[in-house]
Enzyme design. Structure first.
Site, PDB file in Angstrom:
ATOM      1  N   GLY A  29       0.869  -1.178   0.000  1.00 20.54           N
ATOM      2  CA  GLY A  29       0.000   0.000   0.000  1.00 20.54           C
ATOM      3  C   GLY A  29       0.894   1.212   0.000  1.00 20.54           C
ATOM      4  O   GLY A  29       1.819   1.285  -0.799  1.00 20.54           O
ATOM      5  N   GLU A  30       0.666   2.117   0.908  1.00 20.35           N
ATOM      6  CA  GLU A  30       1.514   3.303   1.011  1.00 20.35           C
ATOM      7  C   GLU A  30       2.014   3.369   2.454  1.00 20.35           C
ATOM      8  O   GLU A  30       1.233   3.560   3.379  1.00 20.35           O
ATOM      9  CB  GLU A  30       0.698   4.535   0.616  1.00 20.35           C
ATOM     10  CG  GLU A  30       1.455   5.501  -0.250  1.00 20.35           C
ATOM     11  CD  GLU A  30       2.588   6.189   0.505  1.00 20.35           C
ATOM     12  OE1 GLU A  30       3.709   6.290  -0.024  1.00 20.35           O
ATOM     13  OE2 GLU A  30       2.356   6.609   1.650  1.00 20.35           O
ATOM     14  N   SER A  31       3.325   3.218   2.598  1.00 18.02           N
ATOM     15  CA  SER A  31       3.856   3.026   3.951  1.00 18.02           C
ATOM     16  C   SER A  31       3.651   4.233   4.866  1.00 18.02           C
ATOM     17  O   SER A  31       3.417   4.070   6.064  1.00 18.02           O
ATOM     18  CB  SER A  31       5.335   2.641   3.891  1.00 18.02           C
ATOM     19  OG  SER A  31       6.080   3.634   3.218  1.00 18.02           O
ATOM     20  N   CYS A  45       6.204  -5.288   0.368  1.00 22.28           N
ATOM     21  CA  CYS A  45       6.333  -3.951  -0.233  1.00 22.28           C
ATOM     22  C   CYS A  45       6.250  -2.848   0.824  1.00 22.28           C
ATOM     23  O   CYS A  45       7.201  -2.668   1.569  1.00 22.28           O
ATOM     24  CB  CYS A  45       5.318  -3.789  -1.352  1.00 22.28           C
ATOM     25  SG  CYS A  45       5.795  -2.523  -2.530  1.00 22.28           S
ATOM     26  N   ARG A  62      13.138   3.244  -0.322  1.00 21.90           N
ATOM     27  CA  ARG A  62      11.774   3.339  -0.869  1.00 21.90           C
ATOM     28  C   ARG A  62      11.824   3.660  -2.367  1.00 21.90           C
ATOM     29  O   ARG A  62      12.733   4.360  -2.822  1.00 21.90           O
ATOM     30  CB  ARG A  62      10.989   4.453  -0.164  1.00 21.90           C
ATOM     31  CG  ARG A  62      10.619   4.136   1.263  1.00 21.90           C
ATOM     32  CD  ARG A  62       9.697   5.230   1.798  1.00 21.90           C
ATOM     33  NE  ARG A  62       8.421   5.246   1.121  1.00 21.90           N
ATOM     34  CZ  ARG A  62       7.622   6.307   1.070  1.00 21.90           C
ATOM     35  NH1 ARG A  62       7.963   7.438   1.632  1.00 21.90           N
ATOM     36  NH2 ARG A  62       6.454   6.233   0.450  1.00 21.90           N
ATOM     37  N   ILE A 115       5.527  -3.108  -7.528  1.00 21.12           N
ATOM     38  CA  ILE A 115       4.752  -1.879  -7.725  1.00 21.12           C
ATOM     39  C   ILE A 115       5.356  -0.779  -6.853  1.00 21.12           C
ATOM     40  O   ILE A 115       5.271  -0.842  -5.628  1.00 21.12           O
ATOM     41  CB  ILE A 115       3.270  -2.094  -7.355  1.00 21.12           C
ATOM     42  CG1 ILE A 115       2.677  -3.263  -8.151  1.00 21.12           C
ATOM     43  CG2 ILE A 115       2.469  -0.817  -7.587  1.00 21.12           C
ATOM     44  CD1 ILE A 115       1.333  -3.760  -7.643  1.00 21.12           C
ATOM     45  N   ARG A 116       5.976   0.205  -7.497  1.00 22.79           N
ATOM     46  CA  ARG A 116       6.691   1.265  -6.756  1.00 22.79           C
ATOM     47  C   ARG A 116       7.428   0.660  -5.547  1.00 22.79           C
ATOM     48  O   ARG A 116       7.272   1.091  -4.398  1.00 22.79           O
ATOM     49  CB  ARG A 116       5.726   2.375  -6.314  1.00 22.79           C
ATOM     50  CG  ARG A 116       5.265   3.237  -7.483  1.00 22.79           C
ATOM     51  CD  ARG A 116       4.313   4.337  -7.060  1.00 22.79           C
ATOM     52  NE  ARG A 116       4.940   5.310  -6.159  1.00 22.79           N
ATOM     53  CZ  ARG A 116       5.799   6.243  -6.529  1.00 22.79           C
ATOM     54  NH1 ARG A 116       6.172   6.339  -7.786  1.00 22.79           N
ATOM     55  NH2 ARG A 116       6.286   7.088  -5.655  1.00 22.79           N
ATOM     56  N   HIS A 158       4.948  -8.547  -4.569  1.00 19.50           N
ATOM     57  CA  HIS A 158       3.576  -8.863  -4.147  1.00 19.50           C
ATOM     58  C   HIS A 158       3.207 -10.293  -4.518  1.00 19.50           C
ATOM     59  O   HIS A 158       2.523 -10.500  -5.523  1.00 19.50           O
ATOM     60  CB  HIS A 158       2.596  -7.909  -4.842  1.00 19.50           C
ATOM     61  CG  HIS A 158       2.699  -6.499  -4.398  1.00 19.50           C
ATOM     62  ND1 HIS A 158       1.951  -5.983  -3.372  1.00 19.50           N
ATOM     63  CD2 HIS A 158       3.479  -5.496  -4.829  1.00 19.50           C
ATOM     64  CE1 HIS A 158       2.250  -4.717  -3.187  1.00 19.50           C
ATOM     65  NE2 HIS A 158       3.188  -4.389  -4.058  1.00 19.50           N
ATOM     66  N   GLU A 161       1.026 -12.066  -3.300  1.00 17.99           N
ATOM     67  CA  GLU A 161      -0.434 -12.251  -3.195  1.00 17.99           C
ATOM     68  C   GLU A 161      -1.119 -11.985  -4.537  1.00 17.99           C
ATOM     69  O   GLU A 161      -2.285 -12.326  -4.710  1.00 17.99           O
ATOM     70  CB  GLU A 161      -1.004 -11.350  -2.083  1.00 17.99           C
ATOM     71  CG  GLU A 161      -1.106  -9.865  -2.392  1.00 17.99           C
ATOM     72  CD  GLU A 161       0.229  -9.121  -2.303  1.00 17.99           C
ATOM     73  OE1 GLU A 161       1.273  -9.782  -2.147  1.00 17.99           O
ATOM     74  OE2 GLU A 161       0.215  -7.889  -2.434  1.00 17.99           O
TER      75      GLU A 161
END
Ligand code: GLN
Length: 222
Positions: free
Chosen positions: A54-56, A86, A115, A145-146, A186, A188
């Site tokens: 997600g976004e840490s 991630c 990051r 992803i990023r 990821h 998952e």
């Protein structure tokens, strides 16, 4: 001596932001019970925890707001098995590079994580990587992803996976330290369940160890 009975492990997925549903499904695929964790009481009831992508910075802010940051740190210190994917890898890292000033982490994993390490051109990509979970199985096809990478790993950290080929050849993207596992990618989102299998196995072993200790205590053995 009778062996202690070990139940189905209960694995929580931190559900503040990110791809929670996919991890719940991947954990269930491995025969564990999966539930979402948003509150301290829920955290207290799990045998293992997944920190999703997600976004840490957002996840860390929400964890702080939900009063979860210190309980999460205490849980990691207490040996709770935790798998971070991630953004989850970033949250487990002891040290960050290219993070906004003051970005808090849960920490516990003796690594320096950069990051968004793969640069702008590579917001999202798929790559082949080596993966060694100790039971073999060969290369793993991974979705990034990023994504961050592990710039440096401390002595007690085992490298499980590295990028193979391209500009990032050899970069560390999967690690383990004791009961902590982290991946830049990821799993998952793909059908390859080796990372979740490894993590659920770690949770099972930690449960068995605890049950063994408890049984020992009851018999006055420790
Ligand atoms: N770039 C994100 C961060 O820094 C991580 C991206 C992800 O989890 N897919 O938190």
């Amino acid at each position: 001596m009778t062996r202690p009975v070990i139940g189905v492990p209960v694995i929580g997925v931190l559900a503040l932001q990110g791809d929670v549903r996919e991890h719940l499904a991947a954990v269930r695929d491995q025969g564990a019970e999966a539930l979402t964790v948003r509150r301290q009481e829920e955290l207290a009831g799990v045998d293992g925890l997944v920190l999703p992508g997600g976004e840490s910075t957002t996840i860390a802010l929400l964890a702080e707001r939900f009063g979860l940051m210190d309980p999460l740190r205490a849980a990691v210190r207490g040996g709770l098995p935790v798998y971070g994917s991630c953004a989850g890898m970033i949250l487990l890292a002891d040290r960050l590079l290219d993070a906004p000033p003051g970005q808090e982490t849960i920490g516990g994993l003796d690594v320096t994580v950069r990051r968004n390490a793969f640069g702008r051109q590579a917001d999202s990509f798929e790559s082949q990587m080596s993966f060694d979970d100790g039971v073999g199985g060969g290369p793993l096809h991974a979705v990034f992803i990023r994504a961050p990478w592990v710039e440096e790993a401390g002595e007690g950290v085992t490298v499980l996976g590295r990028i193979v080929g391209g500009a990032a050849d050899g970069r560390i993207v999967a690690v383990r330290q004791g009961n902590l596992v982290a991946t830049s990618f990821h799993p998952e989102l793909t059908g390859d369940r080796r990372v979740h299998a490894l993590f659920v196995d770690i949770v099972r072993r930690s449960l068995a160890e605890k049950a063994g200790t408890a049984a020992g205590n009851e018999r006055g053995l420790s």
